[in-house]
Design a protein around this motif. Structure first.
Motif, PDB file in Angstrom:
ATOM      1  N   ARG A  96      67.001  38.142  53.283  1.00  0.00           N
ATOM      2  CA  ARG A  96      65.995  39.065  53.820  1.00  0.00           C
ATOM      3  C   ARG A  96      65.336  39.853  52.688  1.00  0.00           C
ATOM      4  N   ALA A  97      66.121  40.216  51.672  1.00  0.00           N
ATOM      5  CA  ALA A  97      65.545  40.922  50.525  1.00  0.00           C
ATOM      6  C   ALA A  97      64.533  40.032  49.808  1.00  0.00           C
ATOM      7  N   LEU A  98      64.896  38.757  49.620  1.00  0.00           N
ATOM      8  CA  LEU A  98      63.987  37.808  48.986  1.00  0.00           C
ATOM      9  C   LEU A  98      62.737  37.623  49.835  1.00  0.00           C
ATOM     10  N   GLU A  99      62.924  37.482  51.133  1.00  0.00           N
ATOM     11  CA  GLU A  99      61.796  37.311  52.051  1.00  0.00           C
ATOM     12  C   GLU A  99      60.802  38.469  51.941  1.00  0.00           C
ATOM     13  N   LYS A 100      61.318  39.682  51.923  1.00  0.00           N
ATOM     14  CA  LYS A 100      60.452  40.856  51.873  1.00  0.00           C
ATOM     15  C   LYS A 100      59.625  40.891  50.594  1.00  0.00           C
ATOM     16  N   VAL A 101      60.262  40.586  49.475  1.00  0.00           N
ATOM     17  CA  VAL A 101      59.548  40.595  48.197  1.00  0.00           C
ATOM     18  C   VAL A 101      58.483  39.503  48.164  1.00  0.00           C
ATOM     19  N   ILE A 102      58.819  38.313  48.668  1.00  0.00           N
ATOM     20  CA  ILE A 102      57.860  37.208  48.666  1.00  0.00           C
ATOM     21  C   ILE A 102      56.639  37.543  49.511  1.00  0.00           C
ATOM     22  N   ARG A 103      56.865  38.034  50.714  1.00  0.00           N
ATOM     23  CA  ARG A 103      55.743  38.337  51.606  1.00  0.00           C
ATOM     24  C   ARG A 103      54.780  39.335  50.958  1.00  0.00           C
ATOM     25  N   LYS A 104      55.322  40.381  50.348  1.00  0.00           N
ATOM     26  CA  LYS A 104      54.475  41.412  49.737  1.00  0.00           C
ATOM     27  C   LYS A 104      53.720  40.864  48.532  1.00  0.00           C
ATOM     28  N   ALA A 105      54.424  40.113  47.675  1.00  0.00           N
ATOM     29  CA  ALA A 105      53.795  39.596  46.459  1.00  0.00           C
ATOM     30  C   ALA A 105      52.722  38.563  46.777  1.00  0.00           C
ATOM     31  N   VAL A 106      52.996  37.710  47.760  1.00  0.00           N
ATOM     32  CA  VAL A 106      52.040  36.657  48.112  1.00  0.00           C
ATOM     33  C   VAL A 106      50.799  37.254  48.769  1.00  0.00           C
ATOM     34  N   ALA A 107      50.976  38.252  49.598  1.00  0.00           N
ATOM     35  CA  ALA A 107      49.816  38.898  50.228  1.00  0.00           C
ATOM     36  C   ALA A 107      48.866  39.426  49.160  1.00  0.00           C
ATOM     37  N   ALA A 108      49.423  40.039  48.116  1.00  0.00           N
ATOM     38  CA  ALA A 108      48.580  40.547  47.030  1.00  0.00           C
ATOM     39  C   ALA A 108      47.950  39.410  46.240  1.00  0.00           C
ATOM     40  N   GLY A 109      48.735  38.362  45.969  1.00  0.00           N
ATOM     41  CA  GLY A 109      48.225  37.241  45.190  1.00  0.00           C
ATOM     42  C   GLY A 109      47.111  36.491  45.897  1.00  0.00           C
ATOM     43  N   LEU A 110      47.280  36.233  47.190  1.00  0.00           N
ATOM     44  CA  LEU A 110      46.246  35.531  47.938  1.00  0.00           C
ATOM     45  C   LEU A 110      44.999  36.392  48.121  1.00  0.00           C
ATOM     46  N   ALA A 111      45.195  37.702  48.272  1.00  0.00           N
ATOM     47  CA  ALA A 111      44.045  38.601  48.392  1.00  0.00           C
ATOM     48  C   ALA A 111      43.222  38.587  47.117  1.00  0.00           C
ATOM     49  N   GLN A 112      43.890  38.529  45.975  1.00  0.00           N
ATOM     50  CA  GLN A 112      43.168  38.490  44.695  1.00  0.00           C
ATOM     51  C   GLN A 112      42.382  37.190  44.560  1.00  0.00           C
ATOM     52  N   THR A 113      42.984  36.077  44.970  1.00  0.00           N
ATOM     53  CA  THR A 113      42.289  34.790  44.917  1.00  0.00           C
ATOM     54  C   THR A 113      41.057  34.809  45.814  1.00  0.00           C
ATOM     55  N   ALA A 114      41.207  35.349  47.029  1.00  0.00           N
ATOM     56  CA  ALA A 114      40.086  35.418  47.962  1.00  0.00           C
ATOM     57  C   ALA A 114      38.982  36.320  47.433  1.00  0.00           C
ATOM     58  N   GLU A 115      39.368  37.408  46.761  1.00  0.00           N
ATOM     59  CA  GLU A 115      38.376  38.342  46.217  1.00  0.00           C
ATOM     60  C   GLU A 115      37.538  37.673  45.138  1.00  0.00           C
ATOM     61  N   VAL A 116      38.207  36.914  44.279  1.00  0.00           N
ATOM     62  CA  VAL A 116      37.482  36.230  43.204  1.00  0.00           C
ATOM     63  C   VAL A 116      36.528  35.204  43.791  1.00  0.00           C
ATOM     64  N   ARG A 117      36.988  34.420  44.771  1.00  0.00           N
ATOM     65  CA  ARG A 117      36.117  33.434  45.399  1.00  0.00           C
ATOM     66  C   ARG A 117      34.974  34.130  46.141  1.00  0.00           C
ATOM     67  N   GLY A 118      35.281  35.286  46.741  1.00  0.00           N
ATOM     68  CA  GLY A 118      34.254  36.002  47.485  1.00  0.00           C
ATOM     69  C   GLY A 118      33.128  36.501  46.614  1.00  0.00           C
ATOM     70  N   ARG A 119      33.378  36.701  45.325  1.00  0.00           N
ATOM     71  CA  ARG A 119      32.320  37.122  44.408  1.00  0.00           C
ATOM     72  C   ARG A 119      31.490  35.934  43.938  1.00  0.00           C
ATOM     73  N   GLY A 120      31.830  34.752  44.457  1.00  0.00           N
ATOM     74  CA  GLY A 120      31.080  33.558  44.073  1.00  0.00           C
ATOM     75  C   GLY A 120      31.583  32.919  42.796  1.00  0.00           C
ATOM     76  N   ALA A 121      32.710  33.391  42.276  1.00  0.00           N
ATOM     77  CA  ALA A 121      33.235  32.834  41.029  1.00  0.00           C
ATOM     78  C   ALA A 121      34.084  31.600  41.348  1.00  0.00           C
ATOM     79  N   THR A 122      33.418  30.543  41.742  1.00  0.00           N
ATOM     80  CA  THR A 122      34.129  29.325  42.111  1.00  0.00           C
ATOM     81  C   THR A 122      34.172  28.317  40.984  1.00  0.00           C
ATOM     82  N   ARG A 123      33.343  28.525  39.950  1.00  0.00           N
ATOM     83  CA  ARG A 123      33.381  27.633  38.806  1.00  0.00           C
ATOM     84  C   ARG A 123      34.412  28.184  37.823  1.00  0.00           C
ATOM     85  N   LEU A 124      35.530  27.514  37.737  1.00  0.00           N
ATOM     86  CA  LEU A 124      36.621  28.042  36.932  1.00  0.00           C
ATOM     87  C   LEU A 124      36.425  27.633  35.473  1.00  0.00           C
TER      88      LEU A 124
END
Length: 316
Positions: free
Chosen positions: A284-312
């Motif tokens: 459960r401790a591992l689960e909690k850390v993963i959920r929080k970290a992934v939510a932040a990581g995926l939000a950052q990816t979506a933010e970058v794509r949302g700015r139109g920065a799709t050409r890496l």
């Protein structure tokens, strides 16, 4: 007969070599050999066939090996139960992770996990799904992060998060200027990982493959074992592929275009373990850390794509 003798037998069976088995057990080869001989004398049977080049199990040795593994697993469970009774958040957690997730998820969670639970350590094992499930069954692993259902009554699972898949295209691809890519438009040119990688099946399913594989024509010679190699092939213009969103930042210096998928195809990441695992608090401790970290990581990816920065590109 004692547990140490059984550990030596298992080590020899795993390595098929006395020297490597001894090294894995941190003992000298003569010590290991003498203990195996003692076990054979106690049982009154020959367990191993020894030659100059390798070591093989005798038929009765193979039968006894199965019981030895079971006995060691049970002994390990007794130790784990006692340890969990003292403090379930102290000590190692043997965690298996699939190769298309480990390099991208583990950097997000290891530091936060240590900060939240400094006495809980991760013993990491990276391997394909089938091997990780076997590791759970044989008690070599405590838990595993998978992207496909384990489909085994001996294994329990909880869904942690849905990870979007992204289209990875060469810079000059006909769809590179689109805002989104229809999955089926990539079906005839899709590059996928070699057999045994679950991401390959997920990519094929998302793009509507009817043949079960996409290696037709010049693709038939492409056998990428890692996501890194697969993206390099895309950058070189050999085709397109799908990558998991958490990996996107790792490829920002490759000359590729990343685009979201029209049907928002995803893969579900699961935390698998055994029903009787004695330290559910650690999971459960591992689960909690993963959920929080992934939510932040995926939000950052979506933010970058949302700015139109799709050409890496390097300046992304």
């Amino acid at each position: 007969m004692n547990l140490q003798e059984l550990r030596y037998l298992v080590a020899v069976a795993d390595h098929r070599h006395f020297g490597r088995a001894a090294a894995s057990c941190n003992v000298s080869q003569p010590t290991l050999s003498s203990q195996i001989k003692k076990l054979e004398d106690e049982l009154g049977v020959t367990l191993l066939e020894r030659t100059n080049k390798r070591v093989d199990l005798t038929p009765v040795g193979a039968q006894i090996l199965a019981h030895a593994r079971a006995a060691l697993a049970e002994a390990g469970q007794m130790e784990a139960v006692a340890r969990a009774a003292r403090d379930p958040l102290v000590g190692p957690l043997k965690l298996g992770v699939i190769p298309t997730l480990a390099p991208y998820l583990m950097p997000l969670i290891l530091k936060p996990l240590r900060q939240a639970h400094s006495s809980l350590t991760i013993d990491l094992w990276e391997d394909q799904t089938r091997s990780l499930i076997e590791g759970l069954r044989e008690h070599r692993l405590d838990a595993a992060l998978l992207a496909t259902p384990p489909d085994s009554p001996e294994i329990t699972e909880i869904a942690l998060f849905d990870e979007p898949l992204l289209a990875a295209l060469p810079l000059n691809h006909r769809l590179a200027s689109e805002k989104r890519v229809q999955e089926e438009d990539l079906a005839d040119e899709l590059l996928v990982l070699a057999e045994g990688n679950c991401l390959a099946n997920q990519a094929l399913a998302a793009c509507g493959s009817k043949t079960g594989h996409a290696r037709s024509g010049f693709h038939s010679s492409m056998q990428a074992a890692t996501l890194e190699t697969l993206v390099n092939l895309v950058a070189a213009g050999y085709g397109s592929t799908l990558i998991p969103a958490l990996s996107a930042d790792s490829f920002r210096r490759r000359e590729i275009v990343l685009l979201p998928l029209a049907r928002r195809s995803t893969r579900t990441i699961r935390l698998a373990s055994r029903p009787g695992f004695p330290r559910p608090q650690a999971l459960r401790a591992l689960e909690k850390v993963i959920r929080k970290a992934v939510a932040a990581g995926l939000a950052q990816t979506a933010e970058v794509r949302g700015r139109g920065a799709t050409r890496l590109l390097p300046d992304w």
